[in-house]
Design an enzyme around this catalytic site. Structure first.
Site, short mmCIF file in Angstrom:
data_model
loop_
_atom_site.label_atom_id
_atom_site.label_comp_id
_atom_site.label_asym_id
_atom_site.label_seq_id
_atom_site.Cartn_x
_atom_site.Cartn_y
_atom_site.Cartn_z
N GLU A 78 -1.51 4.71 6.19
CA GLU A 78 -0.52 4.34 5.15
C GLU A 78 -0.32 5.47 4.14
O GLU A 78 -0.27 5.26 2.93
CB GLU A 78 -0.91 3.02 4.47
CG GLU A 78 -0.75 1.86 5.45
CD GLU A 78 -0.62 0.50 4.78
OE1 GLU A 78 -0.11 0.43 3.66
OE2 GLU A 78 -1.03 -0.47 5.43
N GLY A 79 -0.19 6.68 4.67
CA GLY A 79 0.02 7.86 3.84
C GLY A 79 -1.29 8.55 3.57
O GLY A 79 -2.15 8.03 2.85
#
Lengths: 379, 249
Positions: free
Chosen positions: A363-364
């Protein structure tokens, strides 16, 4: 400024703690070793309403604030990050995305069973060649008039097998680049969808991660989320909230390791006294406490901003980057405090260390969070 | 059938107990308060029966004797699934006051089953349930490890030496429960927590009752003696220590 939790928030925190200790902790080592999805535990977690915490009760959710969600995520992640990531994907990405941008028909058909925990959702953005660079979507959704034809492969998909509902990001108009990207609601049971094998991961082994292949999958037009070309904005907006979930997960991993390190350091004796009495260990505990407190404050601040309907992307990027990085540091020190015992599975901290690593990646990545943070500061 | 569950507001079982004012007052600083674990089991069993036989159990009410500080504990019971709550506004100093205050409320309302935990984990008196039944002139069954309703009949089991006693009783009665009455206390659901504030919590004023006993002071348990380790091969030394020092054989 008020740092007090409400009666409900305290109750949710306690409920999550009780559930994690009673239902998730027993068997966690075996599930991790066998890479076994916690099916029974997830069923109970869903029945208690942990998968639709923030969704409006009229769509089957709990109607809670984001602070409650952070508190619950921390408690669950202290013991079982594989369960916590299901919670995060369902709450922050799938349910929030559908509730915020879906049509009423989409919400009634798809959100209600998801928010009530009857079904599980997955968010399909990453591709073999599009991770941090989400604009480079190779999965295509060709506009065929009354439906889209979906083709391509998605990678590292959490909940890929256990989910019934997918939110899929795909390119419709490559010439428009990221403005040609769309988001779709796809049912896993539709023809043309196949799953790759369960990924053998370093940590969070029991979480359900696969690649997903789409081969001429027909997606009805009414399953597109938002206007044509809204998909990239949808993904980015959704990931802003997703960062709060993963930041809270990282926080829980760190505090789980910290609590175990304190307990061990008060029990284990060396050179005639408990090792907590040695300054080398005591200072490690102090450093852990400061980092965890900072991470918790960042998580709660970004949750508070979201609840106040204020911009929170900057704050959630800071929370995600910091919490993930300190989770790695804290779990590494927890293993160090445990010595040899920390390197074997019985004391849990080696598992938490392996789990912490993933929070810096998915998620990043921490690097992507720094891009978000620095661009916001320097623009 | 209307069920009443009596709940105590007690320190969390992991609380480090400290006394102040020359050991006459329990120091509540930093204490986390919870529903008494035995009462929580009783409530869970009542809720399980209501879930399984919704037509049989009309309502579940929880009652607590305490000041307004006990309301978060009462809300927890509502979040678990109780339908309504009563708080008798009093600061009881002994079991007799609690039992009398409970009895005053029960006399005015009709309950078919009154659940009490076998003891509370603060003062461990194990007296309220029995006193309550006596004041109300109701039957009571203590140390229950099984409670069910089959075709309208109450089925009970209680632990006795070497086995279990299977009994039934008329209603209304006081059911004093212990561990085993249900598997584990119920964890409140998210919806239950969010809905708890909307459920009725009635506050009733306390009746004038004088305590029967007065606490003089508290004493800490004696510190445990140092642990002696004996080589597993050295049975003679173990026997000698058990005989001469521990004086248990």
């Amino acid at each position: 400024m008020n740092f007090d939790l409400t009666e409900e928030q305290k109750m949710i925190q306690q409920a999550a703690k009780d559930f994690a200790e009673r239902e998730l902790l027993p068997g966690i080592i075996e599930r991790d070793e066998k890479a076994e999805f916690p099916k029974e535990q997830m069923k109970k977690l869903a029945e208690l309403g942990f998968l639709g915490m923030m969704t409006d009760p009229k769509y089957g959710g709990g109607g809670m604030d984001t602070i409650s969600y952070v508190l619950a995520m921390e408690e669950i992640s202290k013991h079982d990050s594989a369960c916590a990531v299901v919670m995060s994907v369902c709450n922050s990405l799938v349910n929030w995305g559908l509730e915020t941008y879906g049509t009423e028909e989409q919400k009634l058909k798809y959100l209600v069973p998801l928010a009530s925990g009857e079904k599980i959702g997955a968010f399909l953005l990453s591709e073999p060649e599009a991770g941090s660079d989400a604009t480079s979507q190779r999965t295509t959704a060709e506009d065929k008039g009354d439906y889209y034809l979906l083709n391509g492969t998605k990678n590292w998909i959490t909940n890929a097998n256990c989910a019934s509902t997918y939110l899929v990001i795909a390119q419709t108009n490559p010439e428009k680049k990221h403005k040609g990207i769309n988001a779709f609601i796809v049912e896993k049971s539709w023809p043309g969808i196949t799953l790759g094998p369960h990924e053998k991961k370093m940590g969070m082994r029991s979480s359900d991660t696969h690649s997903v292949m789409f081969n001429d999958v027909k997606v009805p037009k009414e399953n597109r989320i938002g206007e044509d070309g809204f998909g990239f904005t949808f993904a980015m907006k959704t990931l802003d909230g997703g960062r709060i979930g993963i930041a809270s997960q990282a926080l829980g991993i760190a505090s789980g390791a910290y609590e175990r390190a304190i307990k061990y350091s008060k029990e284990r004796k060396a050179f005639g006294t408990e090792i907590a009495n040695h300054q080398a260990v005591a200072f490690k505990i102090a450093d852990m406490a400061v980092k965890i407190e900072n991470a918790r404050n960042l998580c709660l601040k970004s949750a508070w901003l979201k609840d106040q309907h204020q911009p929170y992307g900057f704050a959630s990027a800071m929370a995600k980057q910091y919490a993930a990085d300190i989770a790695m540091e804290v779990t590494t020190e927890a293993v160090q405090i445990h010595g040899g015992y920390g390197y074997v599975s019985e004391y849990h901290v080696e598992r938490l260390m392996r789990e912490a690593k993933l929070t810096q990646i998915y998620e990043g990545t921490s690097e992507v969070q720094k891009i978000v943070i620095s661009r916001t500061i320097l623009k | 059938m209307k069920i009443l569950v009596c709940i105590s507001h007690v320190p969390d079982t992991t609380t480090k107990i400290k006394f102040v004012n020359n050991n006459t007052t329990f120091d509540t600083t930093g204490v986390q308060w919870v529903v008494n674990p035995w009462d929580e089991l009783a409530l869970t069993r009542a809720l399980d029966i209501k879930d399984a036989q919704p037509g049989v159990v009309e309502s579940i009410t929880v009652i607590n004797v305490g000041g307004c500080e006990t309301e978060p504990t009462i809300r927890k019971a509502l979040a678990m699934g109780a339908d309504k709550a009563i708080r008798v506004n009093a600061n009881p100093t002994d079991s007799f006051i609690i039992a009398t205050q409970l009895a005053e409320v029960i006399k005015k309302e009709s309950f078919d089953v009154i659940f009490c935990g076998i003891e509370s984990c603060d003062f461990n008196g194990s007296t309220v349930g029995g006193m309550l039944a006596e004041i109300l002139n109701l039957p009571s069954v203590s140390a229950l490890s099984f409670f069910d309703i089959e075709n309208g009949e109450i089925k009970l089991k209680r632990e006795i030496d070497g086995g279990q006693e299977v009994i039934t009783t008329q209603t209304p009665f006081v059911a004093i429960v212990q561990k085993g009455i249900c598997k584990e206390p119920r964890i409140p659901s998210m919806r239950g927590i969010m809905g708890a504030r909307a459920k009725p919590l009635q506050v009733v004023e306390a009746a004038a009752v004088e305590p029967l006993v007065e606490f003089v002071s508290y004493e800490y348990p004696k510190p445990k003696a140092a642990c002696k380790r004996v080589d597993p091969e050295n049975v003679k030394e173990l026997v000698m220590l058990l005989h001469n020092e521990a004086k248990v054989i």
